[in-house]
Design a protein around this motif. Structure first.
Motif, PDB file in Angstrom:
ATOM      1  N   PHE A  35     -54.027  68.122  53.557  1.00 18.21           N
ATOM      2  CA  PHE A  35     -55.388  68.647  53.466  1.00 18.21           C
ATOM      3  C   PHE A  35     -56.023  68.131  52.182  1.00 18.21           C
ATOM      4  N   ARG A  36     -57.344  67.995  52.228  1.00 16.74           N
ATOM      5  CA  ARG A  36     -58.088  67.492  51.067  1.00 16.74           C
ATOM      6  C   ARG A  36     -58.938  68.619  50.500  1.00 16.74           C
ATOM      7  N   VAL A  37     -58.903  68.774  49.171  1.00 17.94           N
ATOM      8  CA  VAL A  37     -59.800  69.721  48.512  1.00 17.94           C
ATOM      9  C   VAL A  37     -61.123  69.008  48.244  1.00 17.94           C
ATOM     10  N   ILE A  38     -62.198  69.565  48.775  1.00 19.71           N
ATOM     11  CA  ILE A  38     -63.540  69.017  48.576  1.00 19.71           C
ATOM     12  C   ILE A  38     -64.164  69.645  47.330  1.00 19.71           C
ATOM     13  N   SER A  39     -63.978  70.940  47.185  1.00 15.43           N
ATOM     14  CA  SER A  39     -64.513  71.678  46.052  1.00 15.43           C
ATOM     15  C   SER A  39     -63.502  72.763  45.666  1.00 15.43           C
ATOM     16  N   PRO A  40     -63.243  72.981  44.382  1.00 17.81           N
ATOM     17  CA  PRO A  40     -63.846  72.342  43.213  1.00 17.81           C
ATOM     18  C   PRO A  40     -63.380  70.889  43.029  1.00 17.81           C
ATOM     19  N   GLU A  41     -64.290  70.084  42.473  1.00 15.22           N
ATOM     20  CA  GLU A  41     -64.055  68.644  42.390  1.00 15.22           C
ATOM     21  C   GLU A  41     -62.917  68.268  41.445  1.00 15.22           C
ATOM     22  N   VAL A 168     -63.096  74.719  49.013  1.00 13.33           N
ATOM     23  CA  VAL A 168     -63.527  74.164  50.292  1.00 13.33           C
ATOM     24  C   VAL A 168     -62.586  72.995  50.582  1.00 13.33           C
ATOM     25  N   ILE A 169     -61.972  73.011  51.763  1.00 12.64           N
ATOM     26  CA  ILE A 169     -60.997  71.973  52.121  1.00 12.64           C
ATOM     27  C   ILE A 169     -61.305  71.363  53.483  1.00 12.64           C
ATOM     28  N   SER A 170     -60.729  70.181  53.723  1.00 11.15           N
ATOM     29  CA  SER A 170     -60.665  69.573  55.063  1.00 11.15           C
ATOM     30  C   SER A 170     -59.207  69.629  55.479  1.00 11.15           C
ATOM     31  N   ILE A 171     -58.950  70.086  56.705  1.00 12.63           N
ATOM     32  CA  ILE A 171     -57.565  70.201  57.171  1.00 12.63           C
ATOM     33  C   ILE A 171     -57.517  70.062  58.678  1.00 12.63           C
ATOM     34  N   PRO A 172     -56.563  69.403  59.265  1.00 14.31           N
ATOM     35  CA  PRO A 172     -55.670  68.453  58.601  1.00 14.31           C
ATOM     36  C   PRO A 172     -56.385  67.126  58.395  1.00 14.31           C
ATOM     37  N   VAL A 173     -55.911  66.336  57.437  1.00 11.10           N
ATOM     38  CA  VAL A 173     -56.432  64.986  57.254  1.00 11.10           C
ATOM     39  C   VAL A 173     -55.295  64.006  57.474  1.00 11.10           C
ATOM     40  N   MET A 174     -55.641  62.825  57.950  1.00 10.73           N
ATOM     41  CA  MET A 174     -54.619  61.796  58.152  1.00 10.73           C
ATOM     42  C   MET A 174     -54.228  61.250  56.792  1.00 10.73           C
ATOM     43  N   PHE A 175     -52.960  61.031  56.604  1.00 11.32           N
ATOM     44  CA  PHE A 175     -52.486  60.483  55.338  1.00 11.32           C
ATOM     45  C   PHE A 175     -52.881  59.020  55.252  1.00 11.32           C
ATOM     46  N   PRO A 176     -53.600  58.633  54.182  1.00  6.95           N
ATOM     47  CA  PRO A 176     -54.001  57.226  54.055  1.00  6.95           C
ATOM     48  C   PRO A 176     -52.797  56.390  53.627  1.00  6.95           C
ATOM     49  N   LEU A 177     -52.163  55.725  54.595  1.00  7.37           N
ATOM     50  CA  LEU A 177     -50.922  55.016  54.322  1.00  7.37           C
ATOM     51  C   LEU A 177     -51.126  53.833  53.400  1.00  7.37           C
ATOM     52  N   TRP A 178     -52.222  53.123  53.587  1.00 12.39           N
ATOM     53  CA  TRP A 178     -52.476  51.956  52.732  1.00 12.39           C
ATOM     54  C   TRP A 178     -53.789  52.165  52.000  1.00 12.39           C
ATOM     55  N   PRO A 179     -53.818  51.867  50.696  1.00 16.70           N
ATOM     56  CA  PRO A 179     -55.087  51.968  49.967  1.00 16.70           C
ATOM     57  C   PRO A 179     -56.085  50.944  50.528  1.00 16.70           C
ATOM     58  N   HIS A 180     -57.340  51.323  50.563  1.00 22.30           N
ATOM     59  CA  HIS A 180     -58.346  50.385  51.055  1.00 22.30           C
ATOM     60  C   HIS A 180     -59.518  50.358  50.079  1.00 22.30           C
ATOM     61  N   SER A 181     -60.247  49.281  50.059  1.00 20.57           N
ATOM     62  CA  SER A 181     -61.372  49.156  49.134  1.00 20.57           C
ATOM     63  C   SER A 181     -62.631  49.700  49.796  1.00 20.57           C
ATOM     64  N   HIS A 182     -63.530  50.158  48.949  1.00 21.44           N
ATOM     65  CA  HIS A 182     -64.796  50.712  49.454  1.00 21.44           C
ATOM     66  C   HIS A 182     -65.891  49.697  49.361  1.00 21.44           C
TER      67      HIS A 182
END
Length: 182
Positions: A35-41, A168-182
């Motif tokens: 899960f990802r925490v959106i807030s607090p940053e 505030v969270i997002s759940i579940p999130v996929m685990f980012p296996l490989w880093p990617h550029s933005h």
């Protein structure tokens, strides 16, 4: 050519680290939920948690934004306060005081969607516990997840520091296996 060799070496290294992690923790990487925490940053990270072994349900949908509300009482071993806030949200509890099943049942009775139970050993940063049933017949059907003590403490401290009633969270999130550029 050198770049391909370096990339292949990196992939092999990461794979060996993952395999080592699997052997030492006893849990496969795909047995964890993220899960990802959106807030607090200040704690805007991806956290991992281990689903209960033999009770609790699975997430049937994913939540882009849902509250993670600290339980009151923190161990969740008696009826929860703030039921209006807990309704439809996810509850953060501390381990101890009663069984994992009782904690999950209290959240389910209060209308919560899931429970994250943080280890009460606050410096635990690697050992996931197998949450198993307590032998009672009434098993809760909401997802129940075990959170490392260090992660639970980090979330609670951030909320206390900023006087926030929930994350505030997002759940579940996929685990980012490989880093990617933005």
């Amino acid at each position: 050519m050198a770049k391909v060799v370096r990339t292949t070496a990196l992939i092999l290294y990461l794979w060996s680290v993952l395999m080592q992690f699997n052997r030492t923790s006893g849990l496969g990487i795909n047995e964890l939920l993220y899960f990802r925490v959106i807030s607090p940053e200040d704690i805007g990270y991806i956290f991992s948690a281990a689903p209960a072994k033999d009770f609790g349900g699975d997430f049937t949908s994913s939540y882009d934004e849902i509250f993670l509300v600290p339980a009151d009482p923190a161990d969740g071993c008696s009826d929860l306060e703030d039921r209006a806030i807990i309704q439809g949200q996810i509850v953060l509890m501390e381990r101890g005081g009663c069984s994992f099943v009782q904690k999950a049942r209290h959240v389910e009775e209060a209308g919560g969607k899931a429970v994250l139970i943080a280890d009460n050993v606050v410096d635990n940063d690697s050992q996931y516990l197998d949450m198993i049933t307590d032998g009672s017949t009434a098993k809760p059907s909401i997802p129940a997840l075990f959170l490392l003590g260090r992660d639970g403490m980090m979330i609670r401290r951030s909320l206390q520091r900023q006087a926030l009633p929930w994350a505030v969270i997002s759940i579940p999130v996929m685990f980012p296996l490989w880093p990617h550029s933005h």
